[in-house]
Design an enzyme around this catalytic site. Structure first.
Site, PDB file in Angstrom:
ATOM      1  N   HIS A 174       0.922  -1.256   0.049  1.00 18.13           N
ATOM      2  CA  HIS A 174      -0.023  -0.026   0.068  1.00 18.13           C
ATOM      3  C   HIS A 174       0.942   1.097  -0.029  1.00 18.13           C
ATOM      4  CE1 HIS A 174      -3.534   2.199   1.152  1.00 18.13           C
ATOM      5  NE2 HIS A 174      -2.709   3.080   1.697  1.00 18.13           N
ATOM      6  N   GLU A 175       1.640   1.249   1.111  1.00 16.17           N
ATOM      7  CA  GLU A 175       2.559   2.548   1.137  1.00 16.17           C
ATOM      8  C   GLU A 175       3.524   2.619   0.045  1.00 16.17           C
ATOM      9  OE1 GLU A 175       1.782   4.812   3.003  1.00 16.17           O
ATOM     10  OE2 GLU A 175       0.134   3.488   4.460  1.00 16.17           O
TER      11      GLU A 175
ATOM     12  N   HIS B 116       1.749   4.384  -2.713  1.00 17.54           N
ATOM     13  CA  HIS B 116       1.768   5.868  -2.568  1.00 17.54           C
ATOM     14  C   HIS B 116       3.228   6.486  -3.256  1.00 17.54           C
ATOM     15  CE1 HIS B 116      -1.782   6.924  -0.671  1.00 17.54           C
ATOM     16  NE2 HIS B 116      -1.704   6.120   0.358  1.00 17.54           N
TER      17      HIS B 116
ATOM     18  N   HIS C  76       3.526   6.680  -6.761  1.00 11.95           N
ATOM     19  CA  HIS C  76       2.786   7.988  -7.174  1.00 11.95           C
ATOM     20  C   HIS C  76       3.959   9.054  -7.079  1.00 11.95           C
ATOM     21  CE1 HIS C  76      -1.206  10.271  -6.948  1.00 11.95           C
ATOM     22  NE2 HIS C  76      -0.923  10.294  -8.149  1.00 11.95           N
TER      23      HIS C  76
END
Length: 679
Positions: A465-466, A469, A472
């Site tokens: 998940h991180e 990010h 991104h």
């Protein structure tokens, strides 16, 4: 900090700066930005995009870099000295941003450009112009006289309250320990958990075992310890963080925060703070949010109640029909049901998800999807000794970013997991591309010397998940710093992170890195199948829990009159219709709900479920074309990851997917068969 350092890639020279350097650096950066703003305002030429909007957007880069450098340090290890500096920086920066947003001459120039001819602007410039104008209006530019000063006072007060809220959560978490000296009371706990607890005891000069409220200690304890009374003690300590009636109690702070936010919204012409926030979100208004949460409730609540009944049945079968099932029993018995139903538990999975192998796995995935590579750098100055840094390169060898990874829990570290930017990506007027420095932080158990850190599947999901990010931020390719990834609308920001979680159960990915940490054996096919089969276990419960958190958030930010009641009673009334377990008096989420009280998610916590709809729909294209399909990945990079906020998120999503998102893939992924007819 005020200039590009003589470090690799201009990294922040943490080895040459002290805590005392930050406030003076912030003051100097503020002085420089004010000088730039003054130059813009004193320009006698007709306001244009370049001489007003673009210059203003680049004027705050130095300040952003210094605050980013401080935040990385403060989030990794916070104590009274750090908190004092944090409060000083927050007050300075809040006052400074108010000075800019309330600058009438500056706003006149922005408004002139906004109302003028935009035909010569490209799409990114138009987006920046719109976002700049809207931001000024949202931050009080149209206020006059006493209203302007009231806005300033309120925003500065909220800034202080948010710091104190987070400080209380950290101190309340760190202040509690459970000390056990009899090993019989710890039956059921895994060996690595016991080893860590024994080491914690030694560090505190005690015999036996010491457990804390930090997640790597708390979650295994509440899930595996057979001693019900000790589970209750840990549950009550954890569920009353910020609400124990001590000096760290957050309940009065909560009231003041939400009441200040209401006043801010009213000053700016909105009935509620939620209306104020959502006017600049994909959802646009609270009706859309409540509609989504209602549809999810309709579809998931029956399944969640069935899941709960299965767990209750197991508990009563094990303990007797008169067993009084309580919330501190849920994690324990749900894990037993999972073990029985799927013949799987964390101790079977963890040996194949050693942290270093997991890191290799996510790097491998990024290489397969996007062609990027990672090279560890041992010479970058660090904000904490536990941190590791990697250089990131594109498929053509071009440098993309620095990635700082801080994996381990420690006293004073913020709870949870997060990604942040120390320096943003942007391009100067002459086209030089400044690449970002990104942080990835988790709270995994730190291993004993010579021992590995083994992750369960939930922790591996967190890592994915991180890292999503981080991708991104790494891929950001915009001109203007305020539009860089992940500075996108709040209900779009979780798409790049949540889509990565889908890979956690895909055999085509797992088999490339999931090797037993001692034998080197590849994860057995049978175990992969069990991981996949158990993936939807408690999916409905987890959804309803997220819906409840979203409702709590909306309840606090949809008040239209100042709140003077009991914080915990109000929270309980909001979630009563979703309750599938008896409430426990004195416990609550709000007093420790940092996401909405101090973390930027105010009126926006629903975005996790909103983004889940997006990520399930988006990943269905990977499933259709191949989960490691580089063409699909390149489209995701080109149309979403690299674009930042240069276009409206729905435009970007349609560019990738070819259509608006549908909710059916989410329901299918979660195994929900009953679909609301109005979805």
């Amino acid at each position: 900090m005020l200039a590009t350092a003589d470090t690799p890639f201009g990294a922040i020279p943490y080895d040459r700066i002290t805590l005392d350097d930050f406030v003076p650096a912030v003051r100097e950066a503020i002085r420089a930005e004010k000088a730039a703003v003054e130059t813009i305002c004193n320009n006698k030429d007709i306001p244009t995009f370049e001489n007003t909007i673009a210059l203003l957007d680049r004027a705050g880069i130095m300040l952003s870099r210094i605050i980013g450098a401080f935040n990385a340090l403060a989030n990794a290890h916070s104590d009274d000295a750090v908190l004092a500096v944090e409060e000083g920086i927050e007050l300075l920066s809040t006052a400074h941003h108010n000075d800019i947003s309330l600058n009438q001459e500056l706003f006149k120039r922005i408004k002139y450009v906004y109302e003028g001819d935009k035909e010569s602007l490209n799409s990114e410039q138009k987006r920046l112009l719109e976002q700049t104008y809207d931001s000024f209006v949202k931050n009080g530019a149209n206020l006059q006289g006493e209203e302007r000063e009231k806005y300033r006072r309120l925003t500065e007060r909220v800034a202080v309250l948010q710091i104190r809220f987070q400080e209380n959560c950290i101190k309340d978490t760190d202040s509690y320990t459970l000390h056990v000296t009899d090993s019989k009371e710890l039956e059921g706990l895994p060996g690595d958990v016991l080893e860590t607890a024994r080491n914690t005891a030694k560090e505190n000069g005690k015999e036996g075992w010491v457990f804390t409220l930090h997640r790597p200690s708390y979650l295994p304890f509440i899930t595996h310890c057979r001693n019900r009374e000790l589970r209750k003690q840990m549950y009550m300590a954890y569920s009353t963080i910020g609400a124990k009636g001590n000096k760290n109690d957050n309940r009065e702070i909560v009231k003041e925060i939400v009441n200040c936010r209401l006043q801010i919204a009213r000053l700016l012409g909105y009935n509620t703070y939620s209306d104020y926030i959502l006017s600049q979100r994909m959802a646009q208004n609270s009706d859309a949010v409540f509609s989504m949460l209602g549809k999810l409730t309709w579809s998931y609540l029956p399944a969640a109640r069935k899941e709960m009944q299965d767990i209750l049945d197991y508990a009563h079968k094990s303990e007797g029909e008169d067993f009084d099932f309580r919330r501190w029993d849920f994690a324990f018995y749900s894990e037993r049901v999972k073990e029985e139903r799927y013949s799987i538990n964390d101790e079977m999975v963890k040996p194949y998800f050693e942290l270093n192998q997991a890191i290799y796995g996510i790097f491998y995935l990024a290489t397969r999807l996007y062609g990027i590579t990672f090279k560890q750098n041992h010479d970058i100055p660090l904000f904490n000794p536990d941190v590791k840094v990697w250089e990131v390169y594109d498929y053509n060898g071009r440098y993309l970013a620095l990635l700082y990874c801080d994996f381990f829990t420690r006293k004073g570290k913020h709870a949870g997991a997060w990604m942040d930017s120390i320096t943003p990506q942007y391009k100067t007027a002459d086209g030089i591309d400044h690449r970002p420095h990104i942080t990835l932080s988790t709270n995994f158990r730190k291993p004993m010397p010579g021992k590995p850190t083994l992750l369960n599947i939930d922790e591996f999901n967190t890592l994915l998940h991180e890292f999503g990010h981080c991708l991104h931020g790494i891929f950001s390719n915009v001109t203007y710093p305020s539009l860089c990834s992940p500075n996108v609308l709040w209900d779009f920001v979780e798409l790049p992170s949540q889509i990565m979680e889908n890979f956690a159960t895909e055999e085509e990915f797992i088999k490339h890195f999931a090797f037993h940490h001692t034998s080197g054996e590849t994860i057995p096919q049978e175990l992969v199948e069990k991981i996949k089969a158990s993936h939807t276990f408690k999916a409905a419960y987890q959804c309803i829990r997220q819906v409840g958190l979203g409702l709590i958030d909306q309840a606090w930010h949809n008040i239209s009159q100042p709140f003077e009641g009991d914080v915990l009673e109000y929270e309980e009334s909001v979630t009563a219709a979703l309750r599938i377990m008896p409430a426990v008096e004195g416990t609550g989420i709000t007093p420790q709900f940092g996401h909405i009280m101090s973390g930027g998610y105010a009126a926006g916590y629903y975005s996790y479920k909103w983004a889940e709809m997006l990520d399930a729909d988006a990943f269905s294209l990977f499933k259709e074309k191949g989960i490691l399909n580089m063409k699909v990945a390149q489209s995701f990079r080109d149309n979403i990851l690299s674009k930042g906020d240069s276009l409206h998120p729905m435009e970007l999503y349609i560019m990738f997917r070819g259509k608006k998102p549908q909710i059916e893939p989410l329901l299918q992924r979660d195994g929900i068969k009953t679909i609301c007819p109005h979805l």
